[in-house]
Design a protein around this motif. Structure first.
Motif, PDB file in Angstrom:
ATOM      1  N   TYR A 160       2.566  -5.437  -2.231  1.00  0.00           N
ATOM      2  CA  TYR A 160       1.490  -4.654  -2.426  1.00  0.00           C
ATOM      3  C   TYR A 160       0.032  -5.049  -2.177  1.00  0.00           C
ATOM      4  O   TYR A 160      -0.212  -6.428  -2.399  1.00  0.00           O
ATOM      5  CB  TYR A 160       1.382  -4.293  -4.030  1.00  0.00           C
ATOM      6  CG  TYR A 160       2.257  -3.225  -4.535  1.00  0.00           C
ATOM      7  CD1 TYR A 160       1.848  -1.731  -4.560  1.00  0.00           C
ATOM      8  CD2 TYR A 160       3.513  -3.669  -4.880  1.00  0.00           C
ATOM      9  CE1 TYR A 160       2.965  -1.019  -5.087  1.00  0.00           C
ATOM     10  CE2 TYR A 160       4.561  -2.217  -5.500  1.00  0.00           C
ATOM     11  CZ  TYR A 160       4.148  -1.111  -5.522  1.00  0.00           C
ATOM     12  OH  TYR A 160       4.768  -0.191  -5.930  1.00  0.00           O
ATOM     13  N   THR A 161      -0.820  -4.438  -2.080  1.00  0.00           N
ATOM     14  CA  THR A 161      -2.522  -4.770  -2.003  1.00  0.00           C
ATOM     15  C   THR A 161      -2.828  -4.983  -3.178  1.00  0.00           C
ATOM     16  O   THR A 161      -2.615  -4.367  -4.193  1.00  0.00           O
ATOM     17  CB  THR A 161      -2.926  -3.933  -0.909  1.00  0.00           C
ATOM     18  OG1 THR A 161      -3.161  -2.564  -1.411  1.00  0.00           O
ATOM     19  CG2 THR A 161      -2.566  -3.814   0.659  1.00  0.00           C
ATOM     20  N   TYR A 163      -6.617  -4.282  -5.650  1.00  0.00           N
ATOM     21  CA  TYR A 163      -7.521  -3.360  -5.732  1.00  0.00           C
ATOM     22  C   TYR A 163      -8.691  -3.669  -6.343  1.00  0.00           C
ATOM     23  O   TYR A 163      -8.687  -4.656  -7.048  1.00  0.00           O
ATOM     24  CB  TYR A 163      -7.195  -1.906  -6.139  1.00  0.00           C
ATOM     25  CG  TYR A 163      -6.561  -2.131  -7.427  1.00  0.00           C
ATOM     26  CD1 TYR A 163      -7.195  -1.729  -8.783  1.00  0.00           C
ATOM     27  CD2 TYR A 163      -5.161  -2.525  -7.947  1.00  0.00           C
ATOM     28  CE1 TYR A 163      -6.954  -2.030  -9.992  1.00  0.00           C
ATOM     29  CE2 TYR A 163      -4.564  -2.622  -9.012  1.00  0.00           C
ATOM     30  CZ  TYR A 163      -5.289  -2.364 -10.269  1.00  0.00           C
ATOM     31  OH  TYR A 163      -4.937  -2.651 -11.584  1.00  0.00           O
ATOM     32  N   THR A 181     -11.341  -5.831   0.176  1.00  0.00           N
ATOM     33  CA  THR A 181     -10.880  -5.400   1.239  1.00  0.00           C
ATOM     34  C   THR A 181     -10.566  -6.908   2.349  1.00  0.00           C
ATOM     35  O   THR A 181      -9.584  -6.958   2.833  1.00  0.00           O
ATOM     36  CB  THR A 181     -12.026  -4.825   2.105  1.00  0.00           C
ATOM     37  OG1 THR A 181     -12.111  -3.464   1.430  1.00  0.00           O
ATOM     38  CG2 THR A 181     -11.270  -4.488   3.609  1.00  0.00           C
ATOM     39  N   ASN A 184      -7.300  -8.408   0.940  1.00  0.00           N
ATOM     40  CA  ASN A 184      -6.196  -7.594   1.624  1.00  0.00           C
ATOM     41  C   ASN A 184      -5.872  -8.085   3.059  1.00  0.00           C
ATOM     42  O   ASN A 184      -4.938  -7.918   3.463  1.00  0.00           O
ATOM     43  CB  ASN A 184      -6.392  -6.135   1.254  1.00  0.00           C
ATOM     44  CG  ASN A 184      -5.941  -5.669  -0.223  1.00  0.00           C
ATOM     45  OD1 ASN A 184      -5.225  -6.456  -0.778  1.00  0.00           O
ATOM     46  ND2 ASN A 184      -6.803  -4.713  -0.453  1.00  0.00           N
ATOM     47  N   ARG A 188      -2.496  -8.973   4.712  1.00  0.00           N
ATOM     48  CA  ARG A 188      -1.834  -8.293   6.116  1.00  0.00           C
ATOM     49  C   ARG A 188      -1.522  -9.392   6.969  1.00  0.00           C
ATOM     50  O   ARG A 188      -0.499  -9.089   7.665  1.00  0.00           O
ATOM     51  CB  ARG A 188      -2.834  -7.187   6.588  1.00  0.00           C
ATOM     52  CG  ARG A 188      -2.718  -6.105   5.719  1.00  0.00           C
ATOM     53  CD  ARG A 188      -3.736  -4.936   6.408  1.00  0.00           C
ATOM     54  NE  ARG A 188      -3.814  -3.613   5.745  1.00  0.00           N
ATOM     55  CZ  ARG A 188      -4.348  -3.429   4.634  1.00  0.00           C
ATOM     56  NH1 ARG A 188      -5.346  -4.375   4.136  1.00  0.00           N
ATOM     57  NH2 ARG A 188      -4.105  -2.223   3.857  1.00  0.00           N
ATOM     58  N   ILE A 199       3.801  -3.650   4.036  1.00  0.00           N
ATOM     59  CA  ILE A 199       2.684  -3.735   3.240  1.00  0.00           C
ATOM     60  C   ILE A 199       2.524  -2.356   2.367  1.00  0.00           C
ATOM     61  O   ILE A 199       2.940  -1.260   3.110  1.00  0.00           O
ATOM     62  CB  ILE A 199       1.389  -3.795   3.692  1.00  0.00           C
ATOM     63  CG1 ILE A 199       1.196  -5.212   4.445  1.00  0.00           C
ATOM     64  CG2 ILE A 199       0.052  -3.563   2.896  1.00  0.00           C
ATOM     65  CD1 ILE A 199       0.966  -6.209   3.423  1.00  0.00           C
ATOM     66  N   ASN A 201       0.284  -0.084   0.455  1.00  0.00           N
ATOM     67  CA  ASN A 201      -1.039  -0.148   0.431  1.00  0.00           C
ATOM     68  C   ASN A 201      -1.712   0.743  -0.906  1.00  0.00           C
ATOM     69  O   ASN A 201      -1.603   2.045  -0.521  1.00  0.00           O
ATOM     70  CB  ASN A 201      -1.827   0.408   1.541  1.00  0.00           C
ATOM     71  CG  ASN A 201      -3.246   0.144   1.495  1.00  0.00           C
ATOM     72  OD1 ASN A 201      -4.157  -0.217   0.854  1.00  0.00           O
ATOM     73  ND2 ASN A 201      -4.273   0.605   2.701  1.00  0.00           N
ATOM     74  N   GLU A 203      -4.857   0.062  -2.166  1.00  0.00           N
ATOM     75  CA  GLU A 203      -6.140  -0.147  -2.650  1.00  0.00           C
ATOM     76  C   GLU A 203      -7.203   0.642  -2.993  1.00  0.00           C
ATOM     77  O   GLU A 203      -7.990   0.833  -3.916  1.00  0.00           O
ATOM     78  CB  GLU A 203      -6.703  -1.172  -1.329  1.00  0.00           C
ATOM     79  CG  GLU A 203      -8.103  -1.484  -1.431  1.00  0.00           C
ATOM     80  CD  GLU A 203      -8.779  -2.199  -0.384  1.00  0.00           C
ATOM     81  OE1 GLU A 203     -10.046  -2.541   0.021  1.00  0.00           O
ATOM     82  OE2 GLU A 203      -7.981  -2.405   0.744  1.00  0.00           O
ATOM     83  N   LYS A 267       4.333   5.509  -3.547  1.00  0.00           N
ATOM     84  CA  LYS A 267       4.028   4.619  -2.430  1.00  0.00           C
ATOM     85  C   LYS A 267       5.050   3.724  -1.901  1.00  0.00           C
ATOM     86  O   LYS A 267       5.239   3.593  -0.742  1.00  0.00           O
ATOM     87  CB  LYS A 267       2.650   3.892  -2.451  1.00  0.00           C
ATOM     88  CG  LYS A 267       1.339   4.756  -2.821  1.00  0.00           C
ATOM     89  CD  LYS A 267       1.252   5.579  -1.062  1.00  0.00           C
ATOM     90  CE  LYS A 267       0.518   4.575  -0.171  1.00  0.00           C
ATOM     91  NZ  LYS A 267       0.419   5.051   1.094  1.00  0.00           N
TER      92      LYS A 267
END
Length: 284
Positions: A160-161, A163, A181, A184, A188, A199, A201, A203, A267
């Motif tokens: 997971y990203t 946030y 960002t 993240n 990646r 990933i 995502n 975020e 997701k």
């Protein structure tokens, strides 16, 4: 009148059908590593957040037999997750058996960096600290992922990203979103080094909540400007029991609520299905 018993051939067919169905049923052994987002903090049902929810989704949509192991612990940074993995044999053994691995990591690493330098945000002095902090996090994340792979080299990892939970309060504070960002980007880059890491995502949705794709309007209409808040006023904003982000918990304005965890599970399912060849094996 006595009931008729099934002919011998029909009984055999019924048993065979049941056996075939069991053999064809997907088997999912999911191990979740991470911080409070894996533990499920903020989930009002107290069932375990996205880990519990993805189990329900897989069982319902794929008629899968799903076993989950949740190794999330609130407050853990990447190095602390690694330490637990190195010390807990049960976690190691469960990881070896997994055919799906999920991870939430990095949020506490980022928040620790921001909290140490929060007063520098408005002056954008964090630009001096962040490159070093990102390199440190990249090294720690790399060590964690390598250790996970030492116990299980084959299972796909769904990562997971992170946030920005303060976005709806301080949308004009672009540095905060910028650093989220950038964090993240590290995630990646590390994922790109392993062809079997994917990933998930979350975020933008968890950062922007119901304002997703309407961030410009939020910036125009918001009355909360960090640069105009003293320490007391800032604390009052964050202690308000009414959460402005519909995907986050009003208890701490940080963790997802049930709606947020449902989004995380949705997701995850989406990305898992996109890469189902890596884990969806009938009767495996």
């Amino acid at each position: 009148m006595a009931s008729k018993s099934l002919p011998h051939s029909d009984v055999g067919t019924t048993k065979k059908t049941q056996t075939d169905k069991k053999l064809e049923q997907p088997k999912v052994n999911l191990v979740a590593l991470g911080d409070s987002l894996t533990q499920g903090v903020g989930d009002t049902t107290q069932n375990g957040g996205y880990v519990y929810l993805i189990k329900q989704v897989l069982e319902k949509r794929l008629d899968a037999a799903v076993v989950t192991r949740n190794y999330g612990k609130a407050g853990d940074r990447s190095d602390q997750i690694l330490k637990r993995l190195q010390q807990q044999e049960k976690m190691q053994q469960d990881l070896k058996k997994a055919n799906v691995i999920t991870m939430t990591v990095g949020g506490n690493d980022l928040m620790q960096t921001l909290q140490k330098n929060f007063n520098s945000l408005s002056a954008n002095q964090l630009a001096e600290f962040m490159p070093t902090a990102q390199k440190t996090y990249a090294r720690k994340l790399d060590e964690l992922l390598r250790t996970v792979r030492s116990y299980n080299p084959n299972a796909p990892i769904f990562l997971y990203t992170v946030y920005n939970p303060f976005y709806v309060y301080f949308p004009a504070l672009t540095q905060l979103q910028q650093y989220t960002t950038q964090w993240n980007t590290v995630v990646r880059q590390k994922a790109a080094e392993d062809k079997n890491i994917y990933i998930v995502n979350v975020e933008r949705r968890l950062s922007e909540g119901q304002y997703y794709d309407h961030g410009s309007n939020l910036k125009k209409t918001t009355v909360t400007d960090y640069n105009e808040l003293s320490g007391d006023k800032l604390a009052k904003v964050l202690n308000n029991q009414k959460e402005k982000n519909a995907y986050l918990s009003p208890n701490d304005h940080f963790h997802p609520n049930l709606k947020g965890y449902k989004f995380m599970a949705a997701k995850l399912y989406q990305v898992m299905i996109e890469h189902k060849k890596t884990w969806l094996k009938m009767g495996g």
